[in-house]
Scaffold this motif. Structure first.
Motif, PDB file in Angstrom:
ATOM      1  N   LYS A 173       0.819  -1.221   0.000  1.00  0.00           N
ATOM      2  CA  LYS A 173       0.000   0.000   0.000  1.00  0.00           C
ATOM      3  C   LYS A 173       0.854   1.274   0.000  1.00  0.00           C
ATOM      4  N   PHE A 174       2.033   1.213  -0.615  1.00  0.00           N
ATOM      5  CA  PHE A 174       2.954   2.346  -0.627  1.00  0.00           C
ATOM      6  C   PHE A 174       2.365   3.478  -1.471  1.00  0.00           C
ATOM      7  N   THR A 175       2.202   4.643  -0.841  1.00  0.00           N
ATOM      8  CA  THR A 175       1.550   5.791  -1.479  1.00  0.00           C
ATOM      9  C   THR A 175       2.290   7.071  -1.138  1.00  0.00           C
ATOM     10  N   PHE A 176       2.510   7.904  -2.138  1.00  0.00           N
ATOM     11  CA  PHE A 176       3.203   9.189  -1.983  1.00  0.00           C
ATOM     12  C   PHE A 176       2.195  10.319  -2.149  1.00  0.00           C
ATOM     13  N   VAL A 177       2.174  11.231  -1.150  1.00  0.00           N
ATOM     14  CA  VAL A 177       1.250  12.374  -1.179  1.00  0.00           C
ATOM     15  C   VAL A 177       2.078  13.650  -1.204  1.00  0.00           C
ATOM     16  N   PRO A 178       2.373  14.191  -2.391  1.00  0.00           N
ATOM     17  CA  PRO A 178       3.194  15.406  -2.471  1.00  0.00           C
ATOM     18  C   PRO A 178       2.478  16.629  -1.920  1.00  0.00           C
ATOM     19  N   ALA A 179       3.276  17.500  -1.274  1.00  0.00           N
ATOM     20  CA  ALA A 179       2.782  18.771  -0.718  1.00  0.00           C
ATOM     21  C   ALA A 179       1.648  18.571   0.278  1.00  0.00           C
ATOM     22  N   TYR A 180       1.683  17.473   1.008  1.00  0.00           N
ATOM     23  CA  TYR A 180       0.681  17.214   2.048  1.00  0.00           C
ATOM     24  C   TYR A 180       0.626  18.382   3.032  1.00  0.00           C
ATOM     25  N   LEU A 181      -0.573  18.731   3.462  1.00  0.00           N
ATOM     26  CA  LEU A 181      -0.734  19.771   4.482  1.00  0.00           C
ATOM     27  C   LEU A 181      -2.068  19.579   5.180  1.00  0.00           C
ATOM     28  N   ASN A 182      -2.007  19.271   6.474  1.00  0.00           N
ATOM     29  CA  ASN A 182      -3.213  19.148   7.305  1.00  0.00           C
ATOM     30  C   ASN A 182      -4.265  18.234   6.676  1.00  0.00           C
ATOM     31  N   GLY A 183      -3.809  17.084   6.179  1.00  0.00           N
ATOM     32  CA  GLY A 183      -4.721  16.096   5.624  1.00  0.00           C
ATOM     33  C   GLY A 183      -5.049  16.285   4.157  1.00  0.00           C
ATOM     34  N   ALA A 184      -4.658  17.416   3.577  1.00  0.00           N
ATOM     35  CA  ALA A 184      -4.968  17.688   2.177  1.00  0.00           C
ATOM     36  C   ALA A 184      -3.956  17.032   1.245  1.00  0.00           C
ATOM     37  N   SER A 185      -4.429  16.615   0.067  1.00  0.00           N
ATOM     38  CA  SER A 185      -3.584  15.998  -0.957  1.00  0.00           C
ATOM     39  C   SER A 185      -3.737  16.796  -2.251  1.00  0.00           C
ATOM     40  N   PRO A 186      -3.110  17.981  -2.320  1.00  0.00           N
ATOM     41  CA  PRO A 186      -3.375  18.895  -3.443  1.00  0.00           C
ATOM     42  C   PRO A 186      -2.977  18.350  -4.811  1.00  0.00           C
ATOM     43  N   TYR A 187      -2.014  17.412  -4.852  1.00  0.00           N
ATOM     44  CA  TYR A 187      -1.592  16.838  -6.126  1.00  0.00           C
ATOM     45  C   TYR A 187      -1.993  15.375  -6.255  1.00  0.00           C
ATOM     46  N   GLY A 188      -2.857  14.917  -5.366  1.00  0.00           N
ATOM     47  CA  GLY A 188      -3.333  13.551  -5.428  1.00  0.00           C
ATOM     48  C   GLY A 188      -2.478  12.565  -4.646  1.00  0.00           C
ATOM     49  N   LYS A 189      -2.893  11.311  -4.684  1.00  0.00           N
ATOM     50  CA  LYS A 189      -2.199  10.222  -4.002  1.00  0.00           C
ATOM     51  C   LYS A 189      -1.642   9.284  -5.065  1.00  0.00           C
ATOM     52  N   TRP A 190      -0.321   9.149  -5.086  1.00  0.00           N
ATOM     53  CA  TRP A 190       0.372   8.382  -6.118  1.00  0.00           C
ATOM     54  C   TRP A 190       0.799   7.035  -5.542  1.00  0.00           C
ATOM     55  N   THR A 191       0.406   5.963  -6.184  1.00  0.00           N
ATOM     56  CA  THR A 191       0.699   4.634  -5.664  1.00  0.00           C
ATOM     57  C   THR A 191       1.892   4.012  -6.388  1.00  0.00           C
ATOM     58  N   ALA A 192       2.639   3.201  -5.667  1.00  0.00           N
ATOM     59  CA  ALA A 192       3.861   2.595  -6.209  1.00  0.00           C
ATOM     60  C   ALA A 192       3.547   1.367  -7.054  1.00  0.00           C
ATOM     61  N   LYS A 193       4.349   1.168  -8.111  1.00  0.00           N
ATOM     62  CA  LYS A 193       4.280  -0.070  -8.882  1.00  0.00           C
ATOM     63  C   LYS A 193       5.527  -0.921  -8.701  1.00  0.00           C
ATOM     64  N   ALA A 194       6.589  -0.311  -8.113  1.00  0.00           N
ATOM     65  CA  ALA A 194       7.801  -1.075  -7.808  1.00  0.00           C
ATOM     66  C   ALA A 194       8.592  -0.364  -6.722  1.00  0.00           C
ATOM     67  N   LEU A 195       9.290  -1.145  -5.891  1.00  0.00           N
ATOM     68  CA  LEU A 195      10.101  -0.617  -4.805  1.00  0.00           C
ATOM     69  C   LEU A 195      11.517  -1.180  -4.937  1.00  0.00           C
ATOM     70  N   TYR A 196      12.513  -0.356  -4.604  1.00  0.00           N
ATOM     71  CA  TYR A 196      13.911  -0.761  -4.730  1.00  0.00           C
ATOM     72  C   TYR A 196      14.703  -0.344  -3.492  1.00  0.00           C
ATOM     73  N   ALA A 197      15.673  -1.169  -3.130  1.00  0.00           N
ATOM     74  CA  ALA A 197      16.584  -0.849  -2.028  1.00  0.00           C
ATOM     75  C   ALA A 197      17.923  -1.528  -2.280  1.00  0.00           C
ATOM     76  N   PRO A 198      19.016  -0.963  -1.780  1.00  0.00           N
ATOM     77  CA  PRO A 198      20.292  -1.674  -1.856  1.00  0.00           C
ATOM     78  C   PRO A 198      20.166  -3.043  -1.192  1.00  0.00           C
TER      79      PRO A 198
END
Length: 337
Positions: A173-198
């Protein structure tokens, strides 16, 4: 060695080796490759996200009540308490940069300027910086992240412990909310299709490599960086630079509802030098994990590390990994996917 304590517990004492999760700077990079990269290499572990409905899952209440993700770094550290410390990564490669996608770059003079030291400051939302929400082991967590320049126009940087348990499972359920402020999601909620780590993070939870990258799905037919912009990056940078870091601290005395920043010159971690990390003056708490470090004095500089960890209830510094060739490879693999 001085005993570390996590931010996740609002800087209260936990175990003798409990570490606060966030991250630091520097390593070698190349321009994003336009060709598709394999999901995993020997130095990078990747995970394809197959679930759906993550954006709808993150209601305002769930976002507000998510647990600061630095507790995961604490768990990873506890699992490695008896392990032999890893050797510090080799340095010395020439600095390499990836240019920003949309934000205006700072001049070289501005990049060289040491920012005024501030332990925390309130900031207005920055379009490419946001909050990261995810689930591990049935628990909802929150970290911070940043949109970074990439060939796929969809890559987000964060802490390794915000994408993978280190070692263990990858987040759901990895989701990125850019410019979050007080519960608002002005640019929407972007969900991941792949995750990477060393692989050093995903296989052993080595704090030296506590950085992760997420590749986001399009939203309403648009790519992330086309909507919010994307930061340039630099790897294998000099040590001891001046930085400004950003994040959404959610553990007391903060509430995670607004963006904060820290700034100052970086110094080596004197307590656990084997991590090869650097720290800047900062008292941000859990939830700021994964927030970007920019060289210079603003969010328009090159990103060069992330918030990773701090020490104890009176912590005055935030430490982040040195972005060297290993973390560069994780970025390059994600950016080309």
């Amino acid at each position: 060695m001085r005993t570390p304590k996590t931010l996740a517990t609002s800087l209260l004492t936990l175990s003798a080796a409990a570490l606060l999760a966030l991250s630091a700077a520097g390593a070698a990079t190349a321009s994003p490759a336009p060709a598709k990269a394999p999901l995993s290499t020997s130095d990078v572990t990747g995970h394809t996200v197959t679930e759906s409905g993550a954006a709808d899952y993150w209601t305002a209440d769930r976002m507000r009540n998510a647990v600061p993700g630095d507790v995961l770094a604490d768990k990873a550290m506890n699992r490695r308490m008896s392990a032999k410390p890893a050797a510090a990564p080799l340095e010395g490669a020439a600095p390499s940069t990836v240019e920003a996608t949309a934000p205006k770059k700072q001049s070289q003079a501005a990049l060289a300027q040491t920012p005024q030291t501030k332990a925390n400051a309130s900031e207005t939302p920055v379009p490419h910086i946001g909050k990261v929400f995810f689930t591990l082991g049935g628990t909802n967590y929150v970290c911070s992240g940043n949109s970074v320049s990439s060939g796929n126009k969809s890559t987000v940087s964060t802490a390794g412990h915000c994408v993978n348990e280190g070692p263990g499972a990858f987040a759901t359920k990895f989701t990125f909310v850019p410019a979050y402020l007080n519960g608002a999601s002005p640019y929407g909620k972007w969900t991941a299709k792949a995750l990477y780590a060393p692989t050093q993070w995903s296989s052993s939870g080595d704090m030296t490599y506590d950085t992760g990258f997420a590749v986001m799905s399009t939203l309403n037919g648009q790519y992330l960086s086309d909507v919010v912009g994307a930061s340039g990056l630099q790897f294998n940078a000099a040590r001891g630079l001046g930085y400004k870091s950003f994040g959404y601290p959610a553990a007391a005395p903060f509430n995670g509802e607004s963006l904060k920043s820290c700034s100052g010159a970086a110094t080596n971690d004197p307590y656990n030098p084997q991590f090869n990390t650097q720290g800047i003056p900062c008292n941000m708490t859990g939830g700021s994990s994964g927030g970007p470090w920019f060289i210079g004095s603003s969010a328009s500089g090159y990103q060069n590390s992330i918030n990773s960890y701090g020490y104890g209830s009176n912590s005055t510094k935030m430490y982040g990994p040195y972005w060297g060739s290993v973390i560069q490879q994780a970025y390059t693999t994600a950016a080309a996917s």
